[in-house]
Design an enzyme around this catalytic site. Structure first.
Site, short mmCIF file in Angstrom:
data_model
loop_
_atom_site.label_atom_id
_atom_site.label_comp_id
_atom_site.label_asym_id
_atom_site.label_seq_id
_atom_site.Cartn_x
_atom_site.Cartn_y
_atom_site.Cartn_z
N LYS A 131 0.84 -1.21 0.00
CA LYS A 131 0.00 0.00 0.00
C LYS A 131 0.87 1.26 0.00
CE LYS A 131 -1.70 1.67 4.03
NZ LYS A 131 -1.46 3.10 4.23
N ASN A 132 1.86 1.28 0.88
CA ASN A 132 2.63 2.51 1.05
C ASN A 132 3.58 2.80 -0.10
OD1 ASN A 132 1.28 2.98 3.39
ND2 ASN A 132 2.99 2.54 4.77
N CYS A 149 -5.47 12.72 13.50
CA CYS A 149 -5.19 11.31 13.21
C CYS A 149 -5.17 10.53 14.51
CB CYS A 149 -3.84 11.21 12.51
SG CYS A 149 -3.35 9.53 12.19
N ARG A 186 0.41 14.51 13.52
CA ARG A 186 1.13 14.21 12.27
C ARG A 186 1.27 15.47 11.42
NH1 ARG A 186 -1.03 8.55 9.90
NH2 ARG A 186 0.85 8.71 8.63
C1 UD1 Z 1 4.29 6.86 6.43
C2 UD1 Z 1 3.42 5.66 6.21
C3 UD1 Z 1 2.88 5.16 7.54
C4 UD1 Z 1 4.02 4.91 8.51
C5 UD1 Z 1 4.92 6.13 8.62
C6 UD1 Z 1 6.18 5.87 9.43
C7 UD1 Z 1 2.55 6.02 4.00
C8 UD1 Z 1 1.36 6.29 3.15
N1 UD1 Z 1 2.34 6.01 5.32
O1 UD1 Z 1 3.48 7.89 6.99
O2 UD1 Z 1 2.17 3.94 7.31
O3 UD1 Z 1 3.51 4.62 9.80
O4 UD1 Z 1 5.36 6.54 7.31
O5 UD1 Z 1 6.91 4.84 8.90
O6 UD1 Z 1 3.61 5.74 3.52
N2 UD1 Z 1 6.83 14.27 10.98
C9 UD1 Z 1 7.11 15.58 11.30
N3 UD1 Z 1 6.94 16.50 10.31
C10 UD1 Z 1 6.58 16.17 9.05
C11 UD1 Z 1 6.32 14.84 8.74
C12 UD1 Z 1 6.46 13.90 9.72
O7 UD1 Z 1 7.45 15.90 12.42
O8 UD1 Z 1 6.47 17.07 8.20
C13 UD1 Z 1 6.97 13.24 12.03
C14 UD1 Z 1 5.68 12.45 12.24
O9 UD1 Z 1 4.80 13.11 13.14
C15 UD1 Z 1 6.20 11.12 12.76
C16 UD1 Z 1 7.52 10.96 12.00
O10 UD1 Z 1 7.88 12.26 11.56
O11 UD1 Z 1 6.49 11.25 14.14
C17 UD1 Z 1 7.42 10.05 10.80
O12 UD1 Z 1 6.32 10.46 9.99
P1 UD1 Z 1 6.28 10.19 8.42
O13 UD1 Z 1 7.42 9.33 8.01
O14 UD1 Z 1 6.11 11.48 7.72
O15 UD1 Z 1 4.92 9.38 8.27
P2 UD1 Z 1 4.00 9.40 7.01
O16 UD1 Z 1 4.82 9.65 5.81
O17 UD1 Z 1 2.81 10.25 7.26
#
Ligand code: UD1
Length: 462
Positions: A22-23, A117, A122
């Site tokens: 999916k991801n 969420c 997030r």
């Molecule tokens: C993706 C995955 C999700 C998985 C996550 C972590 C997809 C569609 N989803 O989510 O299933 O659980 O990676 O492996 O691929 N963060 C910030 N600022 C940002 C972005 C993220 O602080 O701009 C933080 C988030 O709150 C979290 C961490 O970074 O604590 C990782 O998040 P991120 O890797 O961005 O998760 P997603 O990409 O949303």
């Protein structure tokens, strides 16, 4: 709304095929917005999230169809829309993946902020910081991110955040930077196999990205991308969930279409606690031949144990004698599954971003509620091991990310039924006495005897 009724206690046995990731599929589908010409994607799982993104992409002027082989064929019929409405984005956070491709290819994007969420805060600040570094003008207006740039310019971008790298943030910046003038470097890029798969997809369309799979990416901008064919990688989270289903039921299963090299940390951890795992190319046999041992594990960015299996590991460890500690350093608030597991007799104490999972208790069937995608998988695992029947409600969370999981579990011998969430479908034993009209249930009891009979020999999964 659907729910699962699961009668626990059957050791899983047999063979199943793991679906596409999916991801990986979602950012790849989003990146096809940036292409001239059609793209054919193989191994895209049939999931609610995939259908949600397909709807959004159609609203953005794309044609998205499944052909008779199950391949997803995407092509742009109108490249002027640039607004991703809240109605779709609120259904699925990964909709944010359209931001980078829209900005890079159509020069502007207006994408609803996803909002709250269940797995914690997030933010998308790193996505925005990265795109701003490429010269985009970015603002947030009325709940939408508005991004514009006549021509993005290559830059040095640092994408590290307080919880490590960002997966979809790296996808967004990478998908935009392929069109930037000059060269972009991304430091602290996410190394997840799904990001690498997106990079391979973009490269196969003419992009020039190097360093994939490392925290340092180098992207030389190009003028245009052309249509391609691509096969999405297998879903390592689904594979890990099925491995844990085998372990928690004392089973003996074989997974087909797995990438063991994407799952080293999970395989190592499961071996450490006593699960027998044999890898043969794309096939993996998972057996539970002995009593499992407790452990400590920490969910970290790749190549660590994924946060997306943290809840399932907690369910598994709640059936293992001794004290285990499960820590999540990616989403420190992702513990909604804990209170539902407690309802099934698990003994878990939450302290900050740790679950302290103590001693083995016989889980007992109960009526529980899924709060998010991976929490629903954890509850299903617990129900497979529990004594008696469980009802797992709000299965729509599961349907977002697991393709026909109940069919796969049934194929492995599990007693799982999907039914409509009506009181008449709830087993009488799980209804309050006045609703069931039956003899009251015996008070819940917790025994400390063995749970599911674990497989005792190679040929007899028990
Ligand atoms: C993706 C995955 C999700 C998985 C996550 C972590 C997809 C569609 N989803 O989510 O299933 O659980 O990676 O492996 O691929 N963060 C910030 N600022 C940002 C972005 C993220 O602080 O701009 C933080 C988030 O709150 C979290 C961490 O970074 O604590 C990782 O998040 P991120 O890797 O961005 O998760 P997603 O990409 O949303």
């Amino acid at each position: 709304m659907d729910m699962f009724i699961i009668r626990g206690g059957r050791a899983l046995a047999g063979e199943v095929t793991v679906s596409g990731a999916k991801n990986a599929a979602l950012p790849i589908m989003a990146a096809s917005l940036a292409v001239d010409g059609p793209c054919r994607l193989r191994n895209v799982p049939d999931l609610v999230d995939v259908r949600t993104l397909s709807t959004l992409l159609r609203e953005l002027g794309m044609s998205v169809t499944r052909d008779k082989n199950g391949d997803l064929v995407l092509s742009t019929s109108n490249d002027s829309p640039f607004v991703a409405e809240y109605e779709q984005v609120r259904r699925m956070r990964a909709s944010i993946c359209v931001l980078g491709p829209l900005l890079g290819r159509r020069k502007r994007a207006c994408v609803s902020l996803p909002g709250g969420c269940n797995i914690g805060h997030r933010p998308i600040d790193l996505h925005l910081k990265g795109l701003a570094a490429l010269g985009a003008d970015i603002r947030v207006e009325r709940g939408y991110v508005v991004a514009e740039a006549e021509r993005l310019k290559g830059a040095d971008v640092y994408l590290g955040g307080p919880f490590g790298s960002t997966v979809t943030g790296t996808c967004n910046v990478m998908s935009a930077a392929v069109f930037a003038e000059g060269t972009t470097t991304i430091e602290a890029a996410a190394c997840e196999p799904e990001v690498v798969d997106l990079g391979h997809f973009l490269n196969s369309m003419g992009a020039n990205i190097s360093g994939l799979g490392t925290p340092f990416l180098r992207i030389a901008g190009v003028e245009r991308l052309t249509g391609t064919e691509h096969t999405v990688i297998p879903d390592r989270i689904e594979a890990a969930t099925l491995m844990m289903a085998a372990a928690i039921t004392g089973g003996d299963i074989t997974l087909d279409s797995v990438r063991a090299d994407h799952m080293t940390a999970v395989i190592e951890k499961l071996r450490e606690i006593g699960v027998t795992i044999d890898v043969d190319g794309q096939r993996m046999r998972v057996r539970c031949l002995q009593e499992l041992s407790p452990t400590d594990c920490i969910a970290l960015p790749y190549p660590g144990i994924p946060t997306d299996v943290q809840a399932q590991l907690t369910a598994l460890l709640s059936t293992v004698p001794g004290i285990s500690i499960v820590t999540d350093k990616v989403f420190p608030d992702r513990f909604m599954h804990v209170s539902e597991l407690l309802r099934m007799g698990a003994q878990i104490r939450r302290e900050g971003n740790n679950s302290i999972v103590s001693s083995s208790s016989q889980l007992s069937g109960a009526s529980v509620m899924a709060s998010d995608l991976r929490a629903s998988a954890a509850l299903i695992l617990a129900a497979l091991a529990a004594d008696g029947e469980s009802v797992v409600r709000r299965i729509y969370h599961l349907d977002r990310g697991y393709e026909r999981l109940e069919d796969k579990l049934r194929q492995l011998g599990a007693d799982v039924r999907r039914v409509n969430d009506e009181p008449s479908n709830v087993p009488a034993s799980l209804l309050p006495q006045e609703e069931s009209g039956e003899t009251p249930l015996q008070p819940p009891h917790f025994t400390r005897t063995s749970q599911v009979t674990r497989a005792s020999t190679e040929d007899s999964p028990g």
